[in-house]
Design a protein around this motif. Structure first.
Motif, short mmCIF file in Angstrom:
data_model
loop_
_atom_site.label_atom_id
_atom_site.label_comp_id
_atom_site.label_asym_id
_atom_site.label_seq_id
_atom_site.Cartn_x
_atom_site.Cartn_y
_atom_site.Cartn_z
N GLU A 1 0.81 -1.21 0.00
CA GLU A 1 0.00 0.00 0.00
C GLU A 1 0.86 1.27 0.00
OE1 GLU A 1 -2.66 -3.18 1.58
OE2 GLU A 1 -0.64 -2.51 2.10
N ARG A 2 1.97 1.25 0.72
CA ARG A 2 2.74 2.49 0.88
C ARG A 2 3.20 3.09 -0.45
NH1 ARG A 2 7.65 3.69 5.19
NH2 ARG A 2 7.94 5.90 4.62
N PRO A 3 3.84 2.32 -1.35
CA PRO A 3 4.26 2.96 -2.62
C PRO A 3 3.08 3.46 -3.45
CG PRO A 3 4.66 0.58 -2.65
CD PRO A 3 4.35 0.94 -1.26
N LEU A 4 1.92 2.78 -3.35
CA LEU A 4 0.74 3.25 -4.08
C LEU A 4 0.27 4.60 -3.53
CD1 LEU A 4 -1.36 -0.03 -4.43
CD2 LEU A 4 -0.01 1.12 -6.19
N VAL A 5 0.26 4.73 -2.21
CA VAL A 5 -0.16 5.99 -1.59
C VAL A 5 0.81 7.09 -1.95
CG1 VAL A 5 -0.46 7.19 0.62
CG2 VAL A 5 -1.41 4.89 0.30
N GLU A 6 2.11 6.83 -1.87
CA GLU A 6 3.11 7.85 -2.18
C GLU A 6 2.98 8.30 -3.64
OE1 GLU A 6 6.67 5.84 -1.04
OE2 GLU A 6 6.51 6.44 1.07
N ARG A 7 2.71 7.34 -4.53
CA ARG A 7 2.54 7.70 -5.94
C ARG A 7 1.29 8.54 -6.13
NH1 ARG A 7 1.98 2.61 -8.72
NH2 ARG A 7 4.06 2.31 -7.86
N ALA A 8 0.21 8.18 -5.45
CA ALA A 8 -1.04 8.94 -5.57
C ALA A 8 -0.87 10.37 -5.09
CB ALA A 8 -2.14 8.24 -4.77
N ASP B 1 2.70 -0.44 9.32
CA ASP B 1 2.15 0.67 8.55
C ASP B 1 1.75 1.87 9.40
OD1 ASP B 1 2.45 -0.60 6.14
OD2 ASP B 1 0.38 -1.27 5.99
N HIS B 2 1.79 1.73 10.72
CA HIS B 2 1.26 2.79 11.58
C HIS B 2 1.97 4.13 11.40
CE1 HIS B 2 -0.87 0.05 14.76
NE2 HIS B 2 -1.38 -0.04 13.55
N GLU B 3 3.28 4.14 11.46
CA GLU B 3 4.03 5.39 11.49
C GLU B 3 3.87 6.18 10.19
OE1 GLU B 3 5.42 6.75 14.02
OE2 GLU B 3 5.18 5.06 15.41
N TRP B 4 4.04 5.52 9.04
CA TRP B 4 3.98 6.28 7.79
C TRP B 4 2.56 6.73 7.47
CZ3 TRP B 4 1.07 4.94 3.57
CH2 TRP B 4 0.68 3.62 3.44
N LEU B 5 1.56 5.93 7.83
CA LEU B 5 0.18 6.37 7.59
C LEU B 5 -0.17 7.58 8.44
CD1 LEU B 5 -2.17 3.24 7.26
CD2 LEU B 5 -2.02 5.20 5.72
N ALA B 6 0.33 7.60 9.68
CA ALA B 6 0.04 8.72 10.58
C ALA B 6 0.73 10.00 10.14
CB ALA B 6 0.44 8.36 12.00
N ALA B 7 1.78 9.88 9.32
CA ALA B 7 2.59 11.04 8.96
C ALA B 7 2.35 11.51 7.52
CB ALA B 7 4.07 10.70 9.14
N LEU B 8 1.26 11.13 6.88
CA LEU B 8 1.04 11.46 5.48
C LEU B 8 0.87 12.96 5.23
CD1 LEU B 8 -1.31 8.60 4.22
CD2 LEU B 8 1.08 8.99 3.63
N GLY B 9 0.24 13.65 6.15
CA GLY B 9 0.06 15.09 5.98
C GLY B 9 -1.11 15.50 5.13
N VAL B 10 -1.97 14.54 4.72
CA VAL B 10 -3.20 14.87 4.00
C VAL B 10 -4.36 14.19 4.74
CG1 VAL B 10 -2.06 15.05 1.76
CG2 VAL B 10 -3.07 12.86 2.46
#
Length: 369
Positions: A125-132, A155-164
């Motif tokens: 999921e992470r690379p898909l979110v970053e690409r989106a 996945d907790h840390e990077w999802l919490a830090a997305l900024g959107v």
């Protein structure tokens, strides 16, 4: 085991409705079936008026998502920009209805939905979110696969830090985790388990087997709910839990009873009723019971958890029906609210929606068996 035709067509329909259009070859790859099979299904859905067919392309019969005419920049900002990313697992029929609900709300608001399908592997999921986000998405609706708790925690840390603005669909953040304050919309699966147990107990059943998956947050929530409810219920004399199928586990190891064949576990417990998650597995198990001369509902009442194809069984299965479409709708509405607000102006919100019980022919009273 081969997937039932009706379920496969439901998945095709949901996938096309979620995107507006889809290529036949892409659908075949996602469903892991032949192009000929998909074409046959599309022809039938087209005859029913549920899809429109083009040259190698399938279109939804729902109103197409069109870009709003001459949207002013201020209006676009109020609507949260022109794109929201939706990230869900590939080949996950449970979430198709939620995705369709989200799409309806976003289209009505004039916001485009960019769908991203996560492959069946940890961390996809992470690379898909970053690409989106790099492509300009202003908000995110996401339902990570999370087969095991370790995958979820990673996945907790990077999802919490997305900024959107981000809303979890059918995923409940752990207490005290980095995602604790993240917005989420999900079904109240404890209440769904409660509906199933109370229905069976009300019919006079006192010994029950619960067979669920254990490879998603929903599955793990269900197992915990059934254990809590059955252990505390004054009318449940004996109960046991097992995996609904060997491939349905994600957080082993499991004991012998927890991987036992259902007919054998039924005999050990003296069970007269079962709750099975999900409804496709329930249909397969009812067929297997019939091969062993166990009649439903005469010898064993069965409740399915999920209600995509439960009503098509023989007999039609009583089922707990989570409000999947409404989960998607409310998640999209919550995201649009966030996009129109000043960041941090409101506290995080968790929304839980109650499932319903659809009573059909697979359950009966003990004295009627």
């Amino acid at each position: 085991m081969r997937e039932p035709v009706d379920l496969r067509r439901q998945r095709i329909l949901a996938a096309v409705q979620a995107r507006g259009t889809a290529r036949v070859r892409d659908l075949a790859d996602e469903l892991q079936v032949s192009v000929v099979t998909v074409r046959r299904d599309v022809e039938e859905l087209t005859r029913e008026g549920r899809l429109r067919r083009g040259h190698g392309v399938v279109r939804s019969t729902l109103p197409a998502a069109e870009a709003p005419a001459e949207v002013e920049p201020a209006d676009a900002a109020a609507a949260g920009g022109d794109r929201v990313a939706v990230v869900v697992p590939v080949r996950h029929s449970y979430l198709n209805e939620a995705m369709h609900g989200a799409r309806t709300v976003l289209e009505e608001a004039g916001v485009r939905m960019a769908l991203h399908l996560a492959p069946q592997a940890p961390g996809t999921e992470r690379p898909l979110v970053e690409r989106a986000l790099a492509d300009g998405a202003h908000g995110l609706l996401i339902a990570p696969r999370w087969r095991g708790r370790a995958e979820e925690e990673a996945d907790h840390e990077w999802l919490a830090a997305l900024g959107v603005p981000t809303v979890l669909m059918e995923r409940r953040p752990w207490r005290g985790s980095a995602l604790h304050a993240l917005d989420s919309v999900c079904s109240d699966h404890w209440y769904g388990a409660h509906l199933a147990v109370e229905h069976l107990v009300g019919l006079g059943h006192r010994r029950v087997v619960f067979a669920t998956r254990h490879d998603s947050p929903t599955a793990r929530s269900l197992r915990a709910a059934f254990a809590e409810i059955a252990e505390a219920h004054p009318l449940v004399e004996q109960w046991a839990w097992t995996l609904v199928a060997p491939e349905a586990g994600g957080d082993g190891p499991y004991s012998a009873d927890e991987t036992a064949e259902l007919p054998a576990l039924m005999r050990k417990v003296g069970a007269t009723a079962m709750v099975l998650h999900g409804d496709v597995d329930a249909l397969m198990i009812v067929q297997r019971l019939a091969e062993e001369a166990v009649r439903v509902p005469e010898d064993c009442s069965v409740v399915a958890y999920d209600d995509v194809v439960a009503g098509l069984g023989s007999p039609p299965l009583t089922a707990v029906s989570p409000p999947k479409t409404e989960v998607g709708r409310m998640a999209a509405e919550l995201l649009l609210q966030r996009l129109s607000e000043t960041p941090g102006s409101r506290p995080g919100r968790r929304v839980e929606l109650l499932p319903r019980l659809m009573v059909r022919g697979s359950t009966s009273r003990m004295n009627e068996a």
